[in-house]
Design a protein around this motif. Structure first.
Motif, PDB file in Angstrom:
ATOM      1  N   ALA A  58      53.027-122.405   7.420  1.00 40.62           N
ATOM      2  CA  ALA A  58      53.354-121.029   7.031  1.00 40.62           C
ATOM      3  C   ALA A  58      52.544-120.022   7.838  1.00 40.62           C
TER       4      ALA A  58
ATOM      5  N   VAL B 297      56.601-122.457   3.797  1.00 38.22           N
ATOM      6  CA  VAL B 297      56.699-121.874   2.456  1.00 38.22           C
ATOM      7  C   VAL B 297      57.440-122.816   1.524  1.00 38.22           C
TER       8      VAL B 297
ATOM      9  N   VAL C 196      58.708-114.003   2.467  1.00 40.43           N
ATOM     10  CA  VAL C 196      57.568-114.917   2.599  1.00 40.43           C
ATOM     11  C   VAL C 196      56.443-114.509   1.646  1.00 40.43           C
TER      12      VAL C 196
ATOM     13  N   VAL D 235      55.272-116.539  -1.880  1.00 37.58           N
ATOM     14  CA  VAL D 235      53.921-117.052  -2.107  1.00 37.58           C
ATOM     15  C   VAL D 235      53.402-116.537  -3.459  1.00 37.58           C
TER      16      VAL D 235
END
Lengths: 130, 486
Positions: free
Chosen positions: A20, A32, B164, B168
């Motif tokens: 990532a 991810v 992204v 997370v």
């Protein structure tokens, strides 16, 4: 069983974080989704897997005392489905960007946030290209 | 009463499904969307009226009693947030009828907007932390769709960065929930809060911090806010107003629910750290805004800066601090969405969001200038507008706790906010347009735009002139918060 899962999670998270952090868009997205897989394993491990006793809550209680809890297994299914769909979506986005611009480097990808002007002033707004 | 409790989730969900069936008929789809949002607003208003007079509503899904089933809870805080969600949805969809940077029509637009509204009100009404995670994911899915549906390269770029960092965040939330479940055996807020009382607070703290960190990513707090200014400015105005008004505030709400209610016994070090995160969020947000000339990017950085004030209220960990946060969130949603919508009207007239390329509006549209001044001055915190009361509540409690450093930063950031608003004022309204032959757009269809922004400005004025009602609601909300909803 828990130790095995913990080691697996550690390995997958390290691989996922390594990917990532890459500047390559495809690697980043795959990283991810690896982290997502590790998160699913953590949810699965929270249900005490490997205990063979039947998952029955004793009368009057409200917490499962022994046996693998079935609830985290249901939860992890939800998380897997969502994670899978998001992985597919992100792969399509990366492919579209790559086909459109030929760029595969996250540093070179500045379509939404163009570089500052030569005198350091903020960039002028970009118009849509589609 | 279960129907009333479920309606703010079901109505937008049904609207999303039925508008997607009408994908081939854009006019009918848009009309159905307006009907759906009206029904949503009516249900949300009825729910808040009921909760404010009769008390908290709760229902267990599938008839499984707590702590086994998933509970839906409408306490004063949740119901108020649902009503403000409906107000945002209505203003965005009304604004969409104008031609000021409206979202280009597409078959997926209406369904995605309503799905996002359903997800947001689901997050406000759930009483179960895993269910909250699912609503967060639904929010993420529909917001990704709205970011990417125009498929220009800059939108795809924004989508990827948004994806992204937000993913997370959600994964952090999922792992935190798994640990909390492993430690306590519960997922419902009420049961978690009871179980937390029997546990060593220090033992649960790492997991609570993990969940809190996830909510901070979602809220756009320092240093994890990079996704917000990287993506928001690529959205068309009505969607931008929806995102800016609602999404980060769901993160703040969830943080308030978890740190202010369920795990109120978390060690004080966590709250101390949160206080400084709040201060850094305020400061770095406002400094980012000072650099930019694009109105949308200035305002996007101000979202971050204002999030800092809301986090400060949570970090104070007192009833008064929570009251300040609740007031701040509701005031901010209205003001922020309105500023983005007014920026779109400016864009329609001057032809650019960039302040270096616009100007001269005060001479030809003084009414628009006045309309801009209301939310802009409210954001700065000039009395008697709503932002003044919001800042007063937060800063007064900061001073009452003797946290002089935090209070000084909060007031200093107010000054820098004034600088940004003055920059927009001079850039778009006061100075001459750089193009000599410039005239405001002829034949612009702005009636719905003025209706939406005017209504939101009236809400801001009302909250400013008569804040007692909202303060009382915020007090009611924070009183029910501690110990988790039960």
């Amino acid at each position: 069983m828990t130790w095995m899962l913990a080691l697996g999670v550690a390995a997958i998270v390290s691989a996922g974080v390594y990917l990532a952090l890459s500047r390559d868009l495809l690697r980043c997205v795959v990283g991810v989704s690896l982290i997502a897989a590790a998160a699913n394993l953590v949810v699965f491990a929270s249900g005490r897997p490997g205990d063979p006793s039947p998952p029955v809550i004793p009368p009057g209680g409200d917490v499962l005392a022994a046996g693998a809890a079935p609830l985290p297994q249901a939860l992890v299914l939800t998380a897997i489905v969502i994670g899978f769909s998001l992985t597919c979506f992100s792969l399509v986005v990366v492919l579209a960007i790559k086909q459109r611009t030929g760029v595969n480097d996250s540093h070179a990808l500045r379509a939404a946030e163009p570089h500052a002007l030569s005198d350091g002033a903020p960039p002028l707004e970009e118009e849509d290209d589609a | 009463m279960i129907a009333l409790l479920l309606s703010p989730i079901l109505v937008p969900l049904v609207t999303a499904l039925s508008t997607s069936l009408l994908a081939a008929r854009p006019v009918a789809q848009r009309r159905l969307g307006l009907v759906g949002i009206t029904a949503f607003f009516a249900c949300a208003a009825a729910l808040l009226a009921h909760v404010a007079t009769e008390g908290t509503l709760r229902a267990s899904m599938g008839g499984w009693p707590a702590p086994f089933g998933i509970e839906l809870v409408a306490d004063p805080l949740g119901a108020a947030m649902v009503l403000i969600t409906a107000l945002m949805g209505a203003s965005a969809l009304v604004f969409q009828l104008s031609d000021a940077d409206a979202a280009p029509s597409a078959p997926s637009l209406e369904p995605l907007v309503h799905a996002m509204l359903a997800a947001v009100s689901g997050a406000f009404l759930t009483g179960d932390i895993f269910n909250l995670y699912v609503w967060f994911e639904l929010m993420l899915v529909s917001s990704l769709g709205l970011l990417a549906y125009r498929t220009a390269t800059r939108q795809l770029d924004a989508t990827l960065k948004y994806f992204v960092l937000n993913t997370v965040g959600t994964l952090l939330l999922l792992v935190g929930i798994a640990y909390l479940h492993a430690a306590t055996g519960h997922l419902g807020f009420g049961a978690l809060s009871e179980a937390a009382r029997d546990h060593d607070a220090l033992r649960l703290a790492p997991f609570v911090v993990m969940v809190a960190l996830a909510f901070l990513v979602k809220a756009g707090a320092f240093p994890l806010y990079a996704w917000l200014p990287a993506s928001y400015h690529t959205l068309p105005a009505p969607l931008l107003a929806l995102f800016a008004g609602l999404l980060t505030k769901v993160g703040v709400y969830a943080l308030l629910r978890v740190l202010g209610g369920v795990f109120v016994l978390t060690p004080s070090l966590v709250f101390e750290a949160l206080g400084w995160v709040a201060a850094a969020t305020m400061l770095f947000g406002v400094l980012g805004a000072a650099y930019h000339w694009d109105v949308r990017r200035i305002l996007a950085f101000h979202i971050i800066s204002q999030i800092g004030y809301m986090l400060l209220g949570i970090a104070l960990a007192s009833r008064e601090g929570h009251v300040g946060t609740v007031f701040y969130v509701i005031h901010h949603i209205v003001v922020k969405a309105n500023l983005f919508l007014i920026a779109a009207i400016i864009f329609r007239h001057t032809g650019s969001y960039d302040l270096r390329r616009s100007g001269g509006l005060y001479a030809v549209r003084p009414g628009l200038a006045a309309l801009f001044a209301i939310p802009a001055l409210s954001l700065v915190g000039i009395p008697p507008l709503s932002g003044f009361w919001a800042k007063l509540l937060v800063v007064r409690e900061t001073l009452a706790q003797g946290r002089w450093g935090l209070a000084a930063i909060a007031l200093f950031v107010g000054l820098l906010t004034l600088y940004s608003m003055a920059k927009i004022w001079f850039g778009a309204f006061w100075k001459k347009h750089p193009d000599e032959g410039w005239r405001p757009a002829e034949g612009a269809h702005l009636g719905p735009a003025y209706l939406a922004t005017g209504a939101l400005a009236l809400v801001t004025l009302y909250l400013g002139l008569a804040p007692e009602g909202l303060v009382r609601l915020a007090e009611l909300a924070s009183a029910e918060l501690v110990g988790g909803p039960r």
